[in-house]
Motif scaffolding. Structure first.
Motif, PDB file in Angstrom:
ATOM      1  N   HIS A 139       0.787  -1.249   0.000  1.00 37.71           N
ATOM      2  CA  HIS A 139       0.000   0.000   0.000  1.00 37.71           C
ATOM      3  C   HIS A 139       0.814   1.291   0.000  1.00 37.71           C
TER       4      HIS A 139
ATOM      5  N   ALA B 248      -6.534   0.804   3.875  1.00 38.29           N
ATOM      6  CA  ALA B 248      -7.895   0.335   3.572  1.00 38.29           C
ATOM      7  C   ALA B 248      -8.197  -1.018   4.213  1.00 38.29           C
TER       8      ALA B 248
ATOM      9  N   GLY C 299      -5.576   8.936   7.901  1.00 35.14           N
ATOM     10  CA  GLY C 299      -4.539   8.420   7.003  1.00 35.14           C
ATOM     11  C   GLY C 299      -4.374   6.916   7.044  1.00 35.14           C
TER      12      GLY C 299
ATOM     13  N   GLU D 271      -7.159   3.111  -3.306  1.00 39.11           N
ATOM     14  CA  GLU D 271      -7.594   2.456  -2.063  1.00 39.11           C
ATOM     15  C   GLU D 271      -8.198   3.457  -1.079  1.00 39.11           C
ATOM     16  N   ASN D 272      -7.654   4.647  -1.067  1.00 40.99           N
ATOM     17  CA  ASN D 272      -8.184   5.698  -0.192  1.00 40.99           C
ATOM     18  C   ASN D 272      -9.613   6.037  -0.544  1.00 40.99           C
ATOM     19  N   ASP D 273      -9.850   6.129  -1.834  1.00 41.77           N
ATOM     20  CA  ASP D 273     -11.198   6.409  -2.314  1.00 41.77           C
ATOM     21  C   ASP D 273     -12.150   5.290  -1.879  1.00 41.77           C
TER      22      ASP D 273
ATOM     23  N   ARG E  96      -2.380   3.753  -3.686  1.00 36.61           N
ATOM     24  CA  ARG E  96      -2.775   4.439  -2.445  1.00 36.61           C
ATOM     25  C   ARG E  96      -4.015   5.313  -2.682  1.00 36.61           C
TER      26      ARG E  96
END
Ligand code: PMP
Length: 407
Positions: A208, A334, A331, A306-308, A303
């Motif tokens: 990640h 996921a 921060g 995956e954040n979305d 990153r």
């Protein structure tokens, strides 16, 4: 991440195309092990089909091809973690072996009664049990740095625990249960100020985050290949050369020697000193292909995607009555551990499976963390870049169905 064509990447993963109980697979167990792209599968297959030979020993063509492919992964790993030298990259079977290597070769000869190993409340058993085993043999003790209710390390308290008794701080980069990304560079600076070496368990970071061991300022860094889209039974220990030079070999056998008589063995140089016996050659070559895959996609893209997904999944989960999410650090990665009030995690995971949705339930090899939160188990959805918002919708619908059945 509007321009990310997830279907293009999903096509690279054969397992993502299959059905489970007549439903399309929704694979949300990536923190446990990630699916493998064709490039990895073909690299393993290609080694056995064309290049199968032992590494380093044979001068014949297949032997040198196998060795070149195998050693190429070492260079890729060196670059992947920005290590200063390929000689500091030791192949292991995974994080578990990497940590045991440090426990037995580095810690065991050094520890004495009164010494301490500092861990944190959020460690995986792989970063607890090896230390307990060497503490039992040496009379050293384990200390534990506490976390907050949101699942973040309490840095002031960690700082206060870094006393002269502490011989090593061993902590995870990213929690496999909470998703918390620990501020490793800040923590290593605190430890370095006291002359305390730091081992980082990078198992959950490697798939990640960009890893730069020099910027992190740690002394040891461990990763496992299968969570970063590579084969099982592969991994790496990185450590600073001076430290590796000061350590005796972990296992003895072929490959790790320069010269052997029955009286004495002269050990091979780094990294081979720590690589006894015939390794998982096909797996290591596959791991090289996994690194190529991550690099081609770009860890920053991974990153962002995956954040979305994490934001969307968290928002949707929070609409479910009785939802409790464990780990809410800003921060975070996921990884979403959760419980629905009145519902057992195993029952939930079992019903989700009938809808084709794979999540893990249990203690996630982190008993002390479960004890901290006062639960026996959680359900855990852990996402990868190849997951989609549509899959999250299927997951949420399946959760609501399971909740209705079980309550
Ligand atoms: N540490 C962490 C944080 C993990 O998530 C895992 C795997 N679940 C491990 C260590 C152990 O990795 P392996 O089983 O591949 O050795």
């Amino acid at each position: 991440v509007a321009e990310f064509d997830v279907q293009r990447y999903r096509a690279d993963f054969p397992a993502l195309q299959r059905q489970v109980h007549g439903k399309p697979l929704v694979y949300f167990d990536n923190a446990n092990t990630a699916q493998k792209p064709l490039g990895v599968i073909e690299a393993v297959d290609g080694y056995y089909r064309r290049h199968n030979a032992n590494v380093s020993r044979a001068v014949h063509t297949l032997g040198s091809e196998a060795t070149a492919l195998y050693e190429a992964t070492r260079d890729k790993l060196r670059a992947f973690i920005n290590a200063p030298s390929r000689d500091e990259v030791i192949f292991t079977r995974g994080t578990t072996e990497s940590i045991n290597l440090v426990a037995y070769s580095w810690a065991l000869p050094r520890l004495q009664p009164g010494d301490e190993i500092l861990l944190t409340q959020m460690e995986h058993h792989a970063n607890i049990v090896p230390w307990q085993l060497v503490c039992e043999r040496t009379g050293a003790k384990i200390k534990v740095a506490p976390i907050s209710a949101s699942g973040e390390l309490l840095l002031d308290q960690l700082d206060a625990l870094l006393t002269p008794h502490v011989k090593l701080l061993a902590l995870t980069h990213v929690s496999n249960v909470l998703g918390t990304v620990n501020p490793i560079a800040r923590i290593t600076a605190m430890a370095r100020a006291r002359g305390i070496p730091v081992l980082v368990d990078g198992s959950q970071a490697a798939p990640h985050l960009r890893i730069d061991v020099q910027a992190l300022g740690c002394d040891f860094y461990a990763i496992t290949g299968h969570k970063m889209f590579g084969p099982t039974g592969t991994g790496m220990l990185w450590a600073k050369r001076a430290i590796l030079d000061s350590m005796p070999p972990f296992m003895g056998g072929g490959e790790m020697i320069k010269q052997v008589t029955f009286d004495k063995t002269i050990f091979n140089e780094l990294p081979y000193k720590f690589e006894a016996g015939t390794p998982n050659i096909a797996g290591v070559i596959g791991l090289g292909a996994a690194i190529d895959y991550i690099n081609a996609l770009g860890i920053e893209t991974i990153r962002a995607v995956e954040n979305d997904l994490l934001g969307y999944a968290t928002e949707q989960l929070n609409t479910i009555p009785g939802m409790r999410i464990f780990g809410t650090a800003p921060g975070k990665a996921a990884v979403i551990s959760f419980l629905i009030e009145g519902v057992h995690a195993h029952d939930l995971a079992t019903i989700l499976d009938t809808d084709g949705v794979a999540v893990r339930s249990g203690h996630h090899c982190a008993h002390p963390l479960m004890q901290f939160f006062g639960v026996a188990a959680t359900a855990r959805a852990s996402l990868a870049f190849y997951n989609t918002r549509d899959e999250i919708d299927i997951f949420i619908t399946a959760l609501l169905r399971a909740r209705n059945m079980l309550l």
